[in-house]
Design an enzyme around this catalytic site. Structure first.
Site, PDB file in Angstrom:
ATOM      1  N   VAL A 169       0.966  -1.065  -0.049  1.00  0.00           N
ATOM      2  CA  VAL A 169       0.026  -0.051  -0.169  1.00  0.00           C
ATOM      3  C   VAL A 169       0.830   1.151  -0.071  1.00  0.00           C
ATOM      4  O   VAL A 169       1.903   1.391   0.848  1.00  0.00           O
ATOM      5  CB  VAL A 169      -0.693   0.098   1.194  1.00  0.00           C
ATOM      6  CG1 VAL A 169      -1.926   1.175   1.318  1.00  0.00           C
ATOM      7  CG2 VAL A 169      -1.621  -1.262   1.292  1.00  0.00           C
ATOM      8  N   CYS A 170       0.659   2.108  -0.810  1.00  0.00           N
ATOM      9  CA  CYS A 170       1.547   3.314  -0.857  1.00  0.00           C
ATOM     10  C   CYS A 170       0.654   4.459  -0.049  1.00  0.00           C
ATOM     11  O   CYS A 170      -0.195   5.173  -0.824  1.00  0.00           O
ATOM     12  CB  CYS A 170       1.804   3.847  -2.304  1.00  0.00           C
ATOM     13  SG  CYS A 170       2.905   5.113  -2.322  1.00  0.00           S
ATOM     14  N   LEU A 171       0.720   4.546   1.201  1.00  0.00           N
ATOM     15  CA  LEU A 171       0.212   5.605   1.906  1.00  0.00           C
ATOM     16  C   LEU A 171       1.286   6.192   2.682  1.00  0.00           C
ATOM     17  O   LEU A 171       2.094   5.814   3.369  1.00  0.00           O
ATOM     18  CB  LEU A 171      -0.907   5.018   2.680  1.00  0.00           C
ATOM     19  CG  LEU A 171      -1.480   5.935   3.855  1.00  0.00           C
ATOM     20  CD1 LEU A 171      -2.502   6.875   2.802  1.00  0.00           C
ATOM     21  CD2 LEU A 171      -2.541   5.258   4.698  1.00  0.00           C
TER      22      LEU A 171
END
Lengths: 443, 182
Positions: free
Chosen positions: B109-111
């Protein structure tokens, strides 16, 4: 025999000059006393954590300063690259335990000392081990290990009516180096700033946004992180987690990083950089270690004998360009998760009758606490256990049955600690149960 | 100041009895997670599952968005809170295969707050809101699934159809997605 005695007398002459007479720079409360020498020689056991660059220096310094009862603990073995500065090791020792070789070297070389090595992780020892020392000195390269020993020493503190018992304090002297920079600090657990209080002094681990790593790498580090974070878990080449000490693993990461760098036309990926990124390697400088260890050993001596005022309490050293030192007092953090958690005592008249729901009612109804919906957890035999928590439905359902159980039925022993979290206080509260009828038989 | 020498004498004289049993003290991570979980304030689109109620460090978060591209979908995230929490962020993976510009097919996840922008003052709740936001506002600027991001940037209609296709179970491009409608 007489000669030997004389030699022994002579051996500590310099220490006697410091310990057996007063001087203008002494600690204002210093009482010179010939027993002090006997104390450090015979009944002041010190633990050195780490037998690497700092550890070798510390062991040599302390033993020559008169501390004859020293334990040294290190989980590492000797590597060829250590030999330039870890001077207690020789080529033949490569692959052996650092702690064992260092102890054997000093025991052979210095008369009358008993260095006891421990070839294991600090986490393998329990509180009964750490409790035996007068003081602990650290020469570590890991923040995790520093935090662990710090937490251990804080957990050894005892309080009486909320007042710290000074007999339970084990001072911690901590040294650290990184290239030409170093620091030394003195921690009196429960009294002065602890490792956790000043955790933000450590530089944060460099991380890169995942999307940059995945799609728009610009730096050689991005390519290495790509191989480490994305390719390794996906391809799992050796079916084990990545180990930075395994040359096969480093080689694999290097190869994949190069491919990635080639694809995006990024120069600068080298084997050494790969090692640096995956292991966070920082070059070690022998002279920095010597300076920092010297400062730490001096502090140990000052605290043990009370002859001079100890460092207050954080010293930074830098000899990149000339020599620079600066000392300041790191402050204790009021809401430190580790050292400000003074356990509150809750006296329980009869744990065979007291039920969990009555304890919860106490937290919500008594004027002292006035909590809204406390969540309670504890540790039993080193494992965490949720006693009751109403916030999460699935947890509430499975812990509801605990409400009607008595403390004894819940396996809560006299002196155990329960953690109480509630929206009304910024930190989780630690409550120690004190049973009046302490001889309750546990099932 | 403390006088170690005299202290050690005192200690020997009045040797306090060591506390009974092997009572390991709770770690800083344990103290903090107890508080985080006790104060989880989930939006109505989110739910948690704790496989072991005694282990607050391992759990799942289920998000069922009620608006946006992903309405009616059901997405499961696994949370692992490490011993260095809150100084290190929790490890979060998406267990549901999803066609999303910021979540790749391995579940990464790119957060920002899960990596470079994590701060110890953030909580599990902050992460939950961050993840929920990803479903309301997928961000084509920071792609992890590049194809999905390009489609979203160039044609929202096609992106919407692709999301629907993936959630119903089917192929988008060369990739097969499992059905994840609730």
């Amino acid at each position: 025999m007489a000669e030997c005695h004389e030699a022994d007398q002579k051996r500590w002459n310099n220490l006697r000059k410091v310990l057996e007479r007063a001087g203008p720079f002494c600690h204002p409360e210093f009482e010179h006393d010939s027993d002090l020498l006997t104390f450090i020689l015979t009944s002041c056991p010190i633990l050195i954590i780490g037998a690497g660059g700092l550890g070798c220096e510390l062991l040599k310094d302390l033993v020559l300063m008169g501390f004859q009862q020293i334990h040294i603990i290190d989980m590492d073995t000797i590597d060829l690259s250590n030999l330039n500065r870890q001077f207690l090791f020789r080529r033949k020792d490569i692959g052996c335990s650092k702690a064992e070789v260092a102890a054997a070297f000093i025991n052979k070389r210095v008369t009358n000392c008993q260095i006891i090595p421990h070839f294991c992780k600090i986490q393998d020892k329990d509180e009964s081990f750490y409790r035996e020392f007068c003081m602990i000195v650290c020469g570590l390269d890991s923040i995790v290990a520093r935090r662990w020993i710090n937490g251990m020493l804080v957990s050894l503190l005892e309080y009486e009516d909320g007042v710290l018992k000074t007999t339970s304090i084990i001072p911690l002297v901590d040294g650290g180096t990184e290239g030409f920079k170093g620091n030394a600090r003195v921690i009196l657990p429960g009294m002065s700033a602890c490792v956790e209080c000043t955790l933000d002094l450590y530089p944060p681990q460099i991380t890169y946004p995942l999307c940059t790593i995945a799609n728009t790498p610009r730096l050689p580090e991005h390519c290495i992180e790509y191989a480490k974070v994305m390719l390794w878990p996906k391809e799992n080449p050796f079916n084990v987690p990545l180990d930075g000490d395994d040359p096969q693993h480093t080689g694999w990461i290097y190869e994949k990083s190069l491919e990635r760098a080639l694809e995006f036309n990024i120069p600068g990926v080298t084997y050494r950089l790969v090692q640096g990124v995956i292991k966070n390697i920082i070059p070690a400088v022998a002279s920095t270690n010597a300076v920092i260890a010297g400062i730490c050993a001096t502090e140990v001596f000052k605290i043990a004998t009370n002859c001079y005022v100890p460092l207050k309490n954080y010293l930074v050293f830098n000899d990149v360009d000339g020599i620079y030192t600066y000392t300041y007092e790191a402050e204790k953090k009021e809401n430190c998760l580790v050292c400000s958690q003074i356990p509150q005592t809750l006296t329980i008249p009869d744990p065979t009758k007291m039920k969990l729901k009555e304890i919860i009612a106490l937290f919500t109804e008594s004027s002292q606490y006035q909590m809204k919906s406390p969540g309670l957890t504890t540790m039993i035999d080193g494992k965490s256990k949720t006693l009751y928590m109403s916030a999460i439905k699935s947890i509430e359902e499975r812990t509801r049955k605990n409400l009607n159980k008595t403390l004894v039925e819940l396996d809560l022993r006299d002196g155990c600690e329960i953690l109480v979290a509630d929206a009304t206080s910024p930190n989780t509260m630690v409550v120690r149960l004190n049973y009046l009828s302490a001889d309750v038989e546990m099932k | 100041m403390i006088k170690l020498f005299s202290l050690k004498q005192q200690k020997k004289d009045g040797e306090s009895s060591p506390r009974s049993g092997n009572q390991k003290k709770a770690s800083a991570a344990q103290l903090r997670i107890t508080k985080d979980i006790n104060e989880l304030n989930l939006p109505k689109t989110c739910n948690t599952e704790f496989p072991d109620p005694d282990d607050l460090l391992t759990f799942k978060l289920i998000i069922c968005p009620d608006e946006g591209f992903y309405k009616l979908g059901r997405f499961v995230f696994s949370f692992k809170v490490g011993p260095n929490y809150p100084h290190e962020p929790p490890k979060v993976k998406c267990e549901t295969q999803v066609y999303h510009p910021n979540i790749d097919l391995q579940g990464n996840v790119c957060l920002n707050i899960l990596r470079e922008d994590w701060k110890p003052v953030l909580t599990i709740n902050s992460v939950v809101y961050g993840l929920q936001y990803l479903f309301l506002e997928p961000n084509p600027e920071d792609p992890l699934n590049k194809e999905a991001a390009e489609v979203l940037a160039s044609n929202r209609r096609v992106f919407e159809t692709n999301v629907q296709k993936a959630m119903r179970g089917g192929y988008v491009g060369g990739t097969y997605f499992e059905r994840c409608l609730k």
